[in-house]
Design a protein around this motif. Structure first.
Motif, short mmCIF file in Angstrom:
data_model
loop_
_atom_site.label_atom_id
_atom_site.label_comp_id
_atom_site.label_asym_id
_atom_site.label_seq_id
_atom_site.Cartn_x
_atom_site.Cartn_y
_atom_site.Cartn_z
N MET A 1 0.84 -1.17 0.00
CA MET A 1 0.00 0.00 0.00
C MET A 1 0.89 1.24 0.00
N THR A 4 -0.52 7.35 -0.58
CA THR A 4 -1.72 7.95 -1.18
C THR A 4 -2.95 7.05 -0.97
N GLU A 5 -2.77 5.74 -1.09
CA GLU A 5 -3.90 4.84 -0.84
C GLU A 5 -4.29 4.88 0.63
N ASP A 8 -6.30 7.98 1.09
CA ASP A 8 -7.61 7.82 0.45
C ASP A 8 -8.54 7.01 1.34
N ARG A 9 -8.02 5.94 1.92
CA ARG A 9 -8.83 5.12 2.83
C ARG A 9 -9.21 5.88 4.08
#
Length: 64
Positions: A1, A4-5, A8-9
């Protein structure tokens, strides 16, 4: 991961206005008594941090 992910989460789970604040204020025992932001800054992988956040927030399994 990637980072940025992770963010986002966090935005999806807590909302974009609150995610960064929560990440910098909420201490998580599973991260050695650090906040999510402190753990990320210390080099802990975003995946590890997300799993700790996921557990604390008691999010559904599909969001793991």
């Amino acid at each position: 991961m990637r980072h940025t992910e992770f963010w986002d989460r966090m935005d999806q789970a807590l909302g974009p206005a609150y995610a960064k604040s929560w990440a910098s204020m909420h201490v998580i025992a599973e991260l050695g008594g650090k906040t999510a932001q402190e753990a990320l800054d210390a080099g802990v992988s975003p995946k590890t941090v997300w799993r700790a956040v996921w557990a604390v927030l008691e999010l559904p399994a599909r969001e793991r």
